[in-house]
Design an enzyme around this catalytic site. Structure first.
Site, PDB file in Angstrom:
ATOM      1  N   ASN A  35       3.075  19.790  24.135  1.00  0.00           N
ATOM      2  CA  ASN A  35       3.913  19.499  23.020  1.00  0.00           C
ATOM      3  C   ASN A  35       2.150  19.495  22.404  1.00  0.00           C
ATOM      4  O   ASN A  35       2.355  18.802  21.031  1.00  0.00           O
ATOM      5  CB  ASN A  35       4.281  18.496  23.532  1.00  0.00           C
ATOM      6  N   PHE A  80      -2.056   8.281  26.174  1.00  0.00           N
ATOM      7  CA  PHE A  80      -1.086   8.490  25.275  1.00  0.00           C
ATOM      8  C   PHE A  80       0.200  10.142  26.506  1.00  0.00           C
ATOM      9  O   PHE A  80       1.480   9.659  25.908  1.00  0.00           O
ATOM     10  CB  PHE A  80      -1.795   9.178  24.398  1.00  0.00           C
ATOM     11  N   GLY A  82       2.444  12.082  27.679  1.00  0.00           N
ATOM     12  CA  GLY A  82       3.908  11.950  27.835  1.00  0.00           C
ATOM     13  C   GLY A  82       4.889  12.580  27.358  1.00  0.00           C
ATOM     14  O   GLY A  82       4.481  13.058  26.325  1.00  0.00           O
ATOM     15  N   SER A 124       6.523   1.634  23.777  1.00  0.00           N
ATOM     16  CA  SER A 124       7.207   1.447  22.856  1.00  0.00           C
ATOM     17  C   SER A 124       7.512   0.256  21.898  1.00  0.00           C
ATOM     18  O   SER A 124       7.942  -0.200  23.228  1.00  0.00           O
ATOM     19  CB  SER A 124       7.807   3.167  22.572  1.00  0.00           C
ATOM     20  N   TYR A 149      14.544   8.187  28.172  1.00  0.00           N
ATOM     21  CA  TYR A 149      12.670   8.330  27.238  1.00  0.00           C
ATOM     22  C   TYR A 149      12.499   6.830  27.358  1.00  0.00           C
ATOM     23  O   TYR A 149      11.286   6.576  28.067  1.00  0.00           O
ATOM     24  CB  TYR A 149      13.274   9.439  26.410  1.00  0.00           C
ATOM     25  N   LYS A 153       8.939   4.033  29.555  1.00  0.00           N
ATOM     26  CA  LYS A 153       8.297   3.180  29.288  1.00  0.00           C
ATOM     27  C   LYS A 153       8.043   2.058  29.961  1.00  0.00           C
ATOM     28  O   LYS A 153       7.702   1.231  29.969  1.00  0.00           O
ATOM     29  CB  LYS A 153       8.773   3.492  27.311  1.00  0.00           C
ATOM     30  N   PHE A 178       5.478   0.854  17.135  1.00  0.00           N
ATOM     31  CA  PHE A 178       7.068   0.784  16.220  1.00  0.00           C
ATOM     32  C   PHE A 178       6.914   2.198  15.969  1.00  0.00           C
ATOM     33  O   PHE A 178       6.786   3.218  16.783  1.00  0.00           O
ATOM     34  CB  PHE A 178       6.857  -0.130  14.464  1.00  0.00           C
ATOM     35  N   LEU A 200      12.687  10.686  11.192  1.00  0.00           N
ATOM     36  CA  LEU A 200      12.927  10.763  10.152  1.00  0.00           C
ATOM     37  C   LEU A 200      11.548  11.774   8.613  1.00  0.00           C
ATOM     38  O   LEU A 200      11.778  12.504   8.069  1.00  0.00           O
ATOM     39  CB  LEU A 200      13.061   9.040   9.374  1.00  0.00           C
ATOM     40  N   ARG A 292      24.297   7.804  13.610  1.00  0.00           N
ATOM     41  CA  ARG A 292      24.205   8.934  14.677  1.00  0.00           C
ATOM     42  C   ARG A 292      23.877   7.685  16.098  1.00  0.00           C
ATOM     43  O   ARG A 292      22.696   6.480  15.837  1.00  0.00           O
ATOM     44  CB  ARG A 292      21.964   8.524  14.571  1.00  0.00           C
TER      45      ARG A 292
HETATM   46  P1  NAD Z   1       2.800  14.591  21.331  1.00  0.00           P
HETATM   47  O1  NAD Z   1       3.934  14.778  21.715  1.00  0.00           O
HETATM   48  O2  NAD Z   1       2.227  14.945  20.031  1.00  0.00           O
HETATM   49  O3  NAD Z   1       1.884  13.944  22.395  1.00  0.00           O
HETATM   50  C1  NAD Z   1       1.634  13.638  23.705  1.00  0.00           C
HETATM   51  C2  NAD Z   1       0.493  14.633  24.002  1.00  0.00           C
HETATM   52  O4  NAD Z   1       0.484  14.257  25.251  1.00  0.00           O
HETATM   53  C3  NAD Z   1       0.887  16.077  23.912  1.00  0.00           C
HETATM   54  O5  NAD Z   1      -0.581  16.401  23.263  1.00  0.00           O
HETATM   55  C4  NAD Z   1       1.149  16.860  25.441  1.00  0.00           C
HETATM   56  O6  NAD Z   1       0.893  18.288  25.395  1.00  0.00           O
HETATM   57  C5  NAD Z   1       0.244  15.729  26.119  1.00  0.00           C
HETATM   58  N1  NAD Z   1       1.068  15.550  27.842  1.00  0.00           N
HETATM   59  C6  NAD Z   1       2.200  15.445  27.835  1.00  0.00           C
HETATM   60  N2  NAD Z   1       2.521  15.654  29.204  1.00  0.00           N
HETATM   61  C7  NAD Z   1       1.286  15.505  29.377  1.00  0.00           C
HETATM   62  C8  NAD Z   1       0.941  15.960  31.083  1.00  0.00           C
HETATM   63  N3  NAD Z   1       2.048  15.383  32.047  1.00  0.00           N
HETATM   64  N4  NAD Z   1      -0.327  16.134  31.117  1.00  0.00           N
HETATM   65  C9  NAD Z   1      -1.166  16.367  30.127  1.00  0.00           C
HETATM   66  N5  NAD Z   1      -0.405  16.288  28.844  1.00  0.00           N
HETATM   67  C10 NAD Z   1       0.465  15.903  28.739  1.00  0.00           C
HETATM   68  O7  NAD Z   1       3.169  12.443  20.648  1.00  0.00           O
HETATM   69  P2  NAD Z   1       2.577  11.496  20.106  1.00  0.00           P
HETATM   70  O8  NAD Z   1       3.727  11.045  19.116  1.00  0.00           O
HETATM   71  O9  NAD Z   1       0.870  11.478  20.331  1.00  0.00           O
HETATM   72  O10 NAD Z   1       2.915  10.138  21.676  1.00  0.00           O
HETATM   73  C11 NAD Z   1       2.228   9.383  22.150  1.00  0.00           C
HETATM   74  C12 NAD Z   1       2.444   8.850  23.119  1.00  0.00           C
HETATM   75  O11 NAD Z   1       2.733   7.811  22.161  1.00  0.00           O
HETATM   76  C13 NAD Z   1       3.908   9.064  23.675  1.00  0.00           C
HETATM   77  O12 NAD Z   1       3.452   8.561  25.383  1.00  0.00           O
HETATM   78  C14 NAD Z   1       4.715   8.414  23.294  1.00  0.00           C
HETATM   79  O13 NAD Z   1       5.676   8.653  24.130  1.00  0.00           O
HETATM   80  C15 NAD Z   1       4.413   7.404  22.789  1.00  0.00           C
HETATM   81  N6  NAD Z   1       5.076   7.089  21.460  1.00  0.00           N
HETATM   82  C16 NAD Z   1       5.387   7.483  20.457  1.00  0.00           C
HETATM   83  C17 NAD Z   1       5.935   7.319  19.539  1.00  0.00           C
HETATM   84  C18 NAD Z   1       6.063   8.039  17.618  1.00  0.00           C
HETATM   85  O14 NAD Z   1       6.864   8.084  17.667  1.00  0.00           O
HETATM   86  N7  NAD Z   1       5.377   9.050  18.153  1.00  0.00           N
HETATM   87  C19 NAD Z   1       6.727   6.148  19.163  1.00  0.00           C
HETATM   88  C20 NAD Z   1       6.099   4.758  20.649  1.00  0.00           C
HETATM   89  C21 NAD Z   1       5.663   5.247  21.364  1.00  0.00           C
HETATM   90  C1  UD1 Z   2      13.992   7.632  17.226  1.00  0.00           C
HETATM   91  C2  UD1 Z   2      14.185   6.747  18.848  1.00  0.00           C
HETATM   92  C3  UD1 Z   2      12.945   6.306  19.569  1.00  0.00           C
HETATM   93  C4  UD1 Z   2      11.991   6.715  19.730  1.00  0.00           C
HETATM   94  C5  UD1 Z   2      10.947   6.960  18.142  1.00  0.00           C
HETATM   95  C6  UD1 Z   2       9.880   7.754  18.398  1.00  0.00           C
HETATM   96  C7  UD1 Z   2      16.444   7.489  18.763  1.00  0.00           C
HETATM   97  C8  UD1 Z   2      17.617   6.463  18.733  1.00  0.00           C
HETATM   98  N1  UD1 Z   2      15.270   6.310  19.173  1.00  0.00           N
HETATM   99  O1  UD1 Z   2      13.654   6.171  16.555  1.00  0.00           O
HETATM  100  O2  UD1 Z   2      14.060   6.026  21.361  1.00  0.00           O
HETATM  101  O3  UD1 Z   2      11.055   5.902  20.200  1.00  0.00           O
HETATM  102  O4  UD1 Z   2      12.563   7.747  17.264  1.00  0.00           O
HETATM  103  O5  UD1 Z   2      10.227   8.674  18.810  1.00  0.00           O
HETATM  104  O6  UD1 Z   2      16.250   8.546  18.875  1.00  0.00           O
HETATM  105  N2  UD1 Z   2      17.360   8.981  10.433  1.00  0.00           N
HETATM  106  C9  UD1 Z   2      17.831   9.894   9.417  1.00  0.00           C
HETATM  107  N3  UD1 Z   2      17.861  11.052   9.047  1.00  0.00           N
HETATM  108  C10 UD1 Z   2      16.916  12.160  10.425  1.00  0.00           C
HETATM  109  C11 UD1 Z   2      16.314  10.701  10.874  1.00  0.00           C
HETATM  110  C12 UD1 Z   2      17.042   9.661  11.420  1.00  0.00           C
HETATM  111  O7  UD1 Z   2      18.867   9.132   8.300  1.00  0.00           O
HETATM  112  O8  UD1 Z   2      17.323  13.190  10.104  1.00  0.00           O
HETATM  113  C13 UD1 Z   2      17.456   7.740  10.181  1.00  0.00           C
HETATM  114  C14 UD1 Z   2      17.586   6.941  11.454  1.00  0.00           C
HETATM  115  O9  UD1 Z   2      19.116   6.937  11.640  1.00  0.00           O
HETATM  116  C15 UD1 Z   2      17.037   5.290  11.664  1.00  0.00           C
HETATM  117  C16 UD1 Z   2      15.109   5.444  10.908  1.00  0.00           C
HETATM  118  O10 UD1 Z   2      15.518   6.476   9.839  1.00  0.00           O
HETATM  119  O11 UD1 Z   2      17.500   4.757  10.996  1.00  0.00           O
HETATM  120  C17 UD1 Z   2      14.519   6.307  11.639  1.00  0.00           C
HETATM  121  O12 UD1 Z   2      14.342   7.667  12.856  1.00  0.00           O
HETATM  122  P1  UD1 Z   2      13.359   7.772  13.125  1.00  0.00           P
HETATM  123  O13 UD1 Z   2      12.242   8.527  12.661  1.00  0.00           O
HETATM  124  O14 UD1 Z   2      14.303   8.972  14.525  1.00  0.00           O
HETATM  125  O15 UD1 Z   2      13.196   6.622  14.229  1.00  0.00           O
HETATM  126  P2  UD1 Z   2      13.812   5.520  15.135  1.00  0.00           P
HETATM  127  O16 UD1 Z   2      15.325   5.961  15.607  1.00  0.00           O
HETATM  128  O17 UD1 Z   2      13.619   4.261  14.752  1.00  0.00           O
END
Ligand code: NAD
Ligand code: UD1
Length: 338
Positions: A35, A80, A82, A124, A149, A153, A178, A200, A292
């Site tokens: 990704n 990270f 995942g 998360s 998912y 975690k 968050f 969002l 949603r």
């Molecule tokens: P991302 O997808 O941008 O980054 C994840 C990276 O891991 C990518 O570069 C992907 O190629 C790599 N990857 C996935 N599986 C792999 C594997 N088996 N071996 C080697 N590389 C692998 O995601 P992100 O938003 O940067 O998130 C990073 C971490 O934080 C993730 O574990 C995600 O679940 C967690 N997290 C993200 C959010 C969010 O909203 N972005 C929220 C809470 C937790």
């Molecule tokens: C979502 C995931 C959560 C994950 C997190 C980070 C769901 C139900 N939850 O969280 O498990 O850890 O992303 O990847 O998918 N919204 C809109 N329009 C959009 C997109 C979102 O109105 O097109 C609203 C949603 O209803 C919510 C807020 O924006 O109220 C945030 O949404 P989002 O960015 O998807 O995050 P979470 O729902 O908090």
């Protein structure tokens, strides 16, 4: 004396690598690009003038990852790597179990074999399931995850807790993020989702850049300030900084610690839309749609523990995040694909 950053070319990983390099850490990245894109490494170089060592390795591949541990002197890990799409995890739960839990198990096995004691894990707020109150404290109940998912975690948190019980020398920071948004102020790195964004902020920036006609606001009848969902949006550069605080905390040999990383402040969907409009001086078309499935009214963090115990405090606000997300998207309309 290197920090191994798995998933280091991803969204949060790349921003954390920049902070680490700017603070003179020796960084080794492992990523399989499932990704992310190789171009991220050029961008990191442009920002920092430094090139972290990089291995294209799947973290579920024990033999290949072991070679990295043999070659590098790893002292700390930030994990990270995942998969993170809620929708994909519902369609392919086994893939999420294999990849997310599988890679964590391989890492723990290698930590044990190579006497690496310190690891920071990307958890998360999703581990809190459907919250019955806000703000959420680290000691609040976890579980009741609404999708595979989130369940991975939670399961990895338990794996780490079991590992800590058996390995008294281990120091583990579980960081519960968050909602990360924003991008590096250079506009050179940012979030680059595949296909239609689920989250969002990337949806908002794609509307702003003209890729999508309008934002769908999922529900305006929640019990919140204006009826739209409330979340705790944390700037990704602040979040990245939180990982440096965690590495420092682990130097105190605390055993296993858990911290929320958020701002402690809730922002509604419409508040974020209006902040984006104000910060970037533009109008953002939106349409109110049905809720949603799986969404909750409000979700934000209690942040005092991270401040008291590791000095973590956010410095950037929603407007900064809106400005930086837009700078990234407008300079890179197609993400890392030119
Ligand atoms: P991302 O997808 O941008 O980054 C994840 C990276 O891991 C990518 O570069 C992907 O190629 C790599 N990857 C996935 N599986 C792999 C594997 N088996 N071996 C080697 N590389 C692998 O995601 P992100 O938003 O940067 O998130 C990073 C971490 O934080 C993730 O574990 C995600 O679940 C967690 N997290 C993200 C959010 C969010 O909203 N972005 C929220 C809470 C937790
Ligand atoms: C979502 C995931 C959560 C994950 C997190 C980070 C769901 C139900 N939850 O969280 O498990 O850890 O992303 O990847 O998918 N919204 C809109 N329009 C959009 C997109 C979102 O109105 O097109 C609203 C949603 O209803 C919510 C807020 O924006 O109220 C945030 O949404 P989002 O960015 O998807 O995050 P979470 O729902 O908090």
């Amino acid at each position: 004396m290197a920090v191994l950053v798995t998933g280091g070319t991803g969204y949060i990983g790349s921003h954390t690598v920049v902070e680490l390099l700017n603070n003179n850490y020796d960084v080794v990245i492992v990523d399989n690009y499932v990704n992310s894109k190789p171009e991220v490494l050029n961008r990191i170089f442009k920002i920092t003038g430094k090139k972290p060592r990089f291995y294209e390795v799947d973290c579920t591949d024990y033999a290949k990852l072991k070679k990295v541990f043999q070659k590098e002197k790893i002292t700390d890990i930030i994990h990270f790597a995942g998969l993170k799409s809620v929708a994909e995890s519902v369609a392919k739960p086994q893939l999420y179990i294999d990849n997310n839990i599988g890679s964590s198990k391989v890492l723990l096995r290698l930590m044990d074999e190579f006497n690496v004691t310190n690891i920071v894990f990307s958890s998360s707020a999703t581990v809190y399931g459907v919250p019955d109150h806000v703000p959420l404290k680290e000691s609040d109940k976890i579980g009741g995850c609404t999708n595979p998912y989130g369940q991975t975690k939670l399961d990895i948190e338990y794996l780490l807790k079991d590992y800590a019980k058996e390995h008294k020398e281990a120091n583990i920071a579980i960081l519960r993020y968050f909602n990360p948004i924003g991008a590096h102020e250079s506009g050179l790195i940012g979030e680059d989702p595949n296909g239609i964004p689920n989250n969002l902020m990337p949806y908002i920036t794609q509307v702003a850049v003209g890729k999508r006609p309008h934002l769908n606001v999922y529900g305006d009848d929640y019990k919140t300030v204006d009826g739209t969902g409330v979340r705790d949006y944390i700037h990704v550069v602040d979040l990245a900084h939180g990982h440096l605080c965690a590495l420092k905390k682990l130097e105190e040999k605390p055993g296993l610690v858990i911290y929320n990383l958020g701002t402690g402040k809730g922002t509604s969907v419409l508040e974020l839309v209006h902040a984006f409009e104000k910060a970037n001086n533009m109008k953002l078309p939106y349409v109110i749609c049905p809720r949603r499935p799986g969404d909750v009214d409000e979700n934000y963090a209690e942040v005092s523990k991270a401040y008291k115990e590791m000095g973590f405090k956010t410095k950037l606000n929603i407007e900064d995040a809106c400005r930086d997300s837009w700078r990234w998207q407008s300079k890179n309309p197609n993400g890392y694909d030119k």
